[in-house]
Write an enzyme that holds these catalytic residues in place. Structure first.
Site, PDB file in Angstrom:
ATOM      1  N   ARG A 111      62.726  53.887  92.442  1.00  0.00           N
ATOM      2  CA  ARG A 111      62.558  52.629  91.722  1.00  0.00           C
ATOM      3  C   ARG A 111      61.300  52.046  91.685  1.00  0.00           C
ATOM      4  O   ARG A 111      60.737  51.505  90.925  1.00  0.00           O
ATOM      5  CB  ARG A 111      63.819  51.877  92.364  1.00  0.00           C
ATOM      6  CG  ARG A 111      63.635  50.084  91.827  1.00  0.00           C
ATOM      7  CD  ARG A 111      63.335  50.378  90.292  1.00  0.00           C
ATOM      8  NE  ARG A 111      64.428  51.016  89.662  1.00  0.00           N
ATOM      9  CZ  ARG A 111      64.237  51.498  88.310  1.00  0.00           C
ATOM     10  NH1 ARG A 111      63.244  51.036  87.592  1.00  0.00           N
ATOM     11  NH2 ARG A 111      65.205  52.163  87.640  1.00  0.00           N
ATOM     12  N   LYS A 146      45.845  36.274  81.643  1.00  0.00           N
ATOM     13  CA  LYS A 146      47.205  35.928  81.865  1.00  0.00           C
ATOM     14  C   LYS A 146      47.987  37.210  82.217  1.00  0.00           C
ATOM     15  O   LYS A 146      48.552  37.788  81.521  1.00  0.00           O
ATOM     16  CB  LYS A 146      47.960  35.644  80.157  1.00  0.00           C
ATOM     17  CG  LYS A 146      47.334  34.244  79.812  1.00  0.00           C
ATOM     18  CD  LYS A 146      47.642  33.987  78.353  1.00  0.00           C
ATOM     19  CE  LYS A 146      47.280  32.673  77.828  1.00  0.00           C
ATOM     20  NZ  LYS A 146      47.837  32.340  76.428  1.00  0.00           N
ATOM     21  N   LYS A 178      35.679  26.358  77.568  1.00  0.00           N
ATOM     22  CA  LYS A 178      36.716  26.190  76.759  1.00  0.00           C
ATOM     23  C   LYS A 178      36.805  24.667  76.271  1.00  0.00           C
ATOM     24  O   LYS A 178      35.718  23.738  76.823  1.00  0.00           O
ATOM     25  CB  LYS A 178      38.041  26.572  77.507  1.00  0.00           C
ATOM     26  CG  LYS A 178      37.995  28.091  77.849  1.00  0.00           C
ATOM     27  CD  LYS A 178      39.460  28.546  78.192  1.00  0.00           C
ATOM     28  CE  LYS A 178      40.169  28.764  76.912  1.00  0.00           C
ATOM     29  NZ  LYS A 178      41.551  29.547  77.192  1.00  0.00           N
ATOM     30  N   GLU A 213      34.476  28.240  73.166  1.00  0.00           N
ATOM     31  CA  GLU A 213      35.825  27.949  72.336  1.00  0.00           C
ATOM     32  C   GLU A 213      35.506  26.969  71.305  1.00  0.00           C
ATOM     33  O   GLU A 213      35.140  25.829  71.842  1.00  0.00           O
ATOM     34  CB  GLU A 213      36.785  27.699  73.316  1.00  0.00           C
ATOM     35  CG  GLU A 213      38.343  27.637  72.374  1.00  0.00           C
ATOM     36  CD  GLU A 213      39.404  27.160  73.358  1.00  0.00           C
ATOM     37  OE1 GLU A 213      40.034  28.059  73.821  1.00  0.00           O
ATOM     38  OE2 GLU A 213      39.348  26.086  73.791  1.00  0.00           O
ATOM     39  N   ASP A 234      39.866  29.241  68.185  1.00  0.00           N
ATOM     40  CA  ASP A 234      41.032  28.857  68.511  1.00  0.00           C
ATOM     41  C   ASP A 234      42.210  28.649  67.445  1.00  0.00           C
ATOM     42  O   ASP A 234      41.887  27.413  66.986  1.00  0.00           O
ATOM     43  CB  ASP A 234      40.886  27.966  69.743  1.00  0.00           C
ATOM     44  CG  ASP A 234      42.415  27.864  70.667  1.00  0.00           C
ATOM     45  OD1 ASP A 234      43.020  28.838  70.786  1.00  0.00           O
ATOM     46  OD2 ASP A 234      42.763  26.677  70.918  1.00  0.00           O
TER      47      ASP A 234
END
Length: 301
Positions: A111, A146, A178, A213, A234
């Site tokens: 597993r 992410k 950002k 961004e 974006d």
């Protein structure tokens, strides 16, 4: 075959040890110990159940080596023969590897080995789908940050297995300004933020590209005045992306444009076809379904 470098393997070894500790703790695999003779050996094939792209087979030998060490056994008692390299296309029935050794150990590691294999192959397969649907556009498919804690290097390895390209590894090796950075500055000038970033990097003697961004074409025009290496566009519609490419070509042709937001398998072809250089997609790591692979035991054939 994608390069699985030493840092990635070191990260994998830590996760393998964690997985073994979770499964075995102090008592080990009670079921296998109770029901299977310790001296009985077998060979088992690892087989693809569906089409996809392979990633993670490079870890199988390390899983069993770590298990053997934990059990006080010679690492060579379990042998892994790899038949298909990471990055390869899979069809249902493809034999990926054969594992040979004591059945108790094979069952105990099954597993854990499959968890790595199906998860990473799922990421590679999803990445490959995006790459295929963007063919001919010239745009590369990028990952993002992410990722699951501890899995970043493995996730990014899987992206490479699928034909994608890695974005920055973390906050330490790239400069991406950002919208929250711009808002926190209290300064509406995107170009000023780019200039500040360059001055900071120069003071630290760091040679890194500056990416910023933007949400609007007005912000893009402002940003291009400072000629950043990359501008992230974006959540722009395809018509806006086309206009952004035209504006970039006119004002700062050396700046690369990256599209992000609202990217899925239905939209990728249109987005990549607008002329942007890069498309970043968080879903290839945070939402990729597992690819179905399994052990084909000899007594089940």
């Amino acid at each position: 075959m994608a390069d699985c470098n030493s840092d990635t393997l070191t990260a994998a070894d830590a996760l393998i040890d964690l997985a073994l500790a979770e499964d075995l703790q102090q008592l080990g695999d009670l079921t296998s110990q109770a029901t299977v003779p310790a001296d009985r050996d077998a060979s088992v094939d690892v087989v693809a159940r569906e089409s996809g792209r392979l990633s993670g087979v490079v870890l199988m030998e390390r899983v069993y080596a770590a298990l053997c060490r934990r059990e006080g056994r010679d690492e060579g008692v379990v042998r892994v023969a790899v038949h298909v390299e990471d990055g390869s296309l899979l069809e249902p029935g493809t034999i990926v590897a054969t594992v040979t050794g004591p059945i108790q150990l094979l069952l105990t590691g099954e597993r854990i080995a499959l968890n790595f294999l199906i998860h990473l192959s799922g990421i590679a397969s999803k990445t490959a789908e995006f790459v295929k649907r963007s063919e001919g556009s010239g745009a590369v498919i990028l990952d993002t940050r992410k990722t699951l804690p501890g899995y970043r290097l493995l996730h990014k390895y899987a992206v490479r297995c699928g034909g994608g390209v890695n974005h920055r590894m973390g906050l330490f090796d790239g400069m991406l300004i950002k919208d929250n950075h711009l808002a926190a500055r209290g300064n509406s000038s995107v170009a000023d933020a780019v200039i500040a970033a360059r001055e900071f990097l120069a003071a630290k003697s760091l040679d890194l590209p500056v990416e910023v961004e933007v949400d609007t074409l007005e912000q893009l025009r402002d940003a291009l005045a400072a000629k950043p290496e990359i501008v992230l566009l974006d959540n722009m519609k395809p018509s806006q992306l086309q206009a952004a490419v035209a504006l970039r070509n006119d004002l700062a042709p050396e700046t690369r444009l990256e599209a992000s937001g609202g990217v899925n398998l239905e939209t990728i072809s249109c987005i990549a076809g607008t002329g942007v250089d890069r498309v970043s997609i968080g879903a290839i790591t945070h939402s990729a379904p597992a690819l179905d692979l399994g052990y084909d035991w000899p007594w089940k054939k």
